[in-house]
Write a protein that holds these residues in place. Structure first.
Motif, PDB file in Angstrom:
ATOM      1  N   THR A  97      55.246 103.688  14.483  1.00  8.44           N
ATOM      2  CA  THR A  97      56.061 104.196  15.583  1.00  8.44           C
ATOM      3  C   THR A  97      55.432 105.491  16.064  1.00  8.44           C
ATOM      4  OG1 THR A  97      58.079 103.220  14.683  1.00  8.44           O
ATOM      5  CG2 THR A  97      58.359 105.041  16.241  1.00  8.44           C
ATOM      6  N   LEU A  98      55.348 105.628  17.380  1.00  4.13           N
ATOM      7  CA  LEU A  98      54.883 106.853  18.020  1.00  4.13           C
ATOM      8  C   LEU A  98      56.081 107.514  18.689  1.00  4.13           C
ATOM      9  CD1 LEU A  98      51.714 105.425  19.817  1.00  4.13           C
ATOM     10  CD2 LEU A  98      51.751 106.711  17.692  1.00  4.13           C
ATOM     11  N   TYR A  99      56.293 108.782  18.411  1.00  2.00           N
ATOM     12  CA  TYR A  99      57.382 109.534  19.039  1.00  2.00           C
ATOM     13  C   TYR A  99      56.810 110.612  19.944  1.00  2.00           C
ATOM     14  CZ  TYR A  99      61.248 107.756  16.212  1.00  2.00           C
ATOM     15  OH  TYR A  99      62.200 106.970  15.632  1.00  2.00           O
ATOM     16  N   ASN A 100      57.344 110.728  21.143  1.00  2.00           N
ATOM     17  CA  ASN A 100      57.041 111.892  21.954  1.00  2.00           C
ATOM     18  C   ASN A 100      57.593 113.105  21.215  1.00  2.00           C
ATOM     19  OD1 ASN A 100      55.817 110.599  24.142  1.00  2.00           O
ATOM     20  ND2 ASN A 100      57.806 110.094  25.025  1.00  2.00           N
ATOM     21  N   PRO A 101      56.914 114.245  21.308  1.00  2.09           N
ATOM     22  CA  PRO A 101      57.403 115.426  20.585  1.00  2.09           C
ATOM     23  C   PRO A 101      58.862 115.755  20.888  1.00  2.09           C
ATOM     24  CG  PRO A 101      55.200 115.818  21.436  1.00  2.09           C
ATOM     25  CD  PRO A 101      55.644 114.496  21.993  1.00  2.09           C
ATOM     26  N   SER A 102      59.254 115.682  22.142  1.00  2.85           N
ATOM     27  CA  SER A 102      60.651 116.011  22.472  1.00  2.85           C
ATOM     28  C   SER A 102      61.619 114.964  21.922  1.00  2.85           C
ATOM     29  CB  SER A 102      60.820 116.156  23.985  1.00  2.85           C
ATOM     30  OG  SER A 102      60.499 114.955  24.641  1.00  2.85           O
ATOM     31  N   SER A 103      61.170 113.731  21.763  1.00  5.25           N
ATOM     32  CA  SER A 103      62.049 112.667  21.249  1.00  5.25           C
ATOM     33  C   SER A 103      62.413 112.896  19.795  1.00  5.25           C
ATOM     34  CB  SER A 103      61.391 111.297  21.407  1.00  5.25           C
ATOM     35  OG  SER A 103      61.203 111.001  22.760  1.00  5.25           O
ATOM     36  N   TRP A 104      61.409 113.099  18.937  1.00  6.20           N
ATOM     37  CA  TRP A 104      61.759 113.286  17.523  1.00  6.20           C
ATOM     38  C   TRP A 104      62.500 114.601  17.313  1.00  6.20           C
ATOM     39  CZ3 TRP A 104      60.251 117.283  14.465  1.00  6.20           C
ATOM     40  CH2 TRP A 104      59.042 117.938  14.735  1.00  6.20           C
ATOM     41  N   ARG A 105      62.167 115.622  18.105  1.00 11.54           N
ATOM     42  CA  ARG A 105      62.878 116.895  17.973  1.00 11.54           C
ATOM     43  C   ARG A 105      64.338 116.762  18.396  1.00 11.54           C
ATOM     44  NH1 ARG A 105      57.538 119.073  19.490  1.00 11.54           N
ATOM     45  NH2 ARG A 105      56.862 120.276  17.700  1.00 11.54           N
ATOM     46  N   THR A 106      64.610 115.925  19.400  1.00  9.10           N
ATOM     47  CA  THR A 106      65.982 115.686  19.833  1.00  9.10           C
ATOM     48  C   THR A 106      66.756 114.921  18.767  1.00  9.10           C
ATOM     49  OG1 THR A 106      65.328 115.725  22.162  1.00  9.10           O
ATOM     50  CG2 THR A 106      67.405 114.631  21.632  1.00  9.10           C
ATOM     51  N   ILE A 107      66.130 113.902  18.177  1.00 15.93           N
ATOM     52  CA  ILE A 107      66.782 113.119  17.111  1.00 15.93           C
ATOM     53  C   ILE A 107      67.162 114.029  15.946  1.00 15.93           C
ATOM     54  CG2 ILE A 107      66.422 111.322  15.359  1.00 15.93           C
ATOM     55  CD1 ILE A 107      64.554 109.944  17.496  1.00 15.93           C
TER      56      ILE A 107
END
Length: 168
Positions: A97-107
């Motif tokens: 899985t690849l996460y955009n930096p803002s995506s994993w930080r939001t999760i």
């Protein structure tokens, strides 16, 4: 087991996390090569060793936002490194899985939606704080000592990237 990676060509943070969100192992892959190609080979070999040694079910890493790099060489090098890591996934039939930096930080809850919250120093410091809150690891963040590697932000981000996958 989940392998979370915070990629960089000089030092890559990694975390082995169980499905129940407990940390099995974490650390840094430190490279010694003077050439970027040499360092990528070192990272490839280190990650391949981790995959062979542990029962990895999934690799999670930060996607490379190529349009967001002040230094185009850095963006290009990280994109190549991402391909190197994905080759390990393909060779070993591993899901990733690849996460955009803002995506994993939001999760995880480290991104606060402010302009200040988008700054690298804020993000690295916050990652260390959150890992210490959740896992009580006693990590330190030292913005002025990143060259000497006296900071734990790479390990903290690898842990949080793996945790984001399990929370998502």
């Amino acid at each position: 087991m989940i392998l979370g990676l915070d990629m960089a060509t000089k030092k890559t943070g990694f975390c082995l996390m169980n499905e129940d969100k407990t940390i099995y192992h974490y650390g840094l892959i430190r490279t010694e090569g003077s050439e970027t190609k040499e360092r990528m080979k070192e990272i490839y070999q280190s990650i391949k060793t981790i995959v062979e040694k542990y029962d990895i079910a999934h690799i999670v890493l930060e996607d490379v936002p190529v349009n967001n790099h002040n230094n185009l060489k850095t963006g290009k090098d990280l994109s190549i490194l991402q391909g190197v890591i994905l080759s390990i996934c393909f060779e070993n039939n591993l899901n990733y899985t690849l996460y955009n930096p803002s995506s994993w930080r939001t999760i995880i809850g480290t991104y606060n939606g402010t302009r200040e919250g988008m700054k690298r120093d804020f993000q690295k410091r916050r990652a260390v704080e959150v890992v210490n809150e959740i896992y009580n690891l006693g990590f330190i963040y030292n913005a002025t000592e990143t060259k000497k590697r006296l900071t734990d932000d790479d390990k903290a981000e690898a842990i949080l990237i793996a945790l984001a996958y399990l929370k998502d």
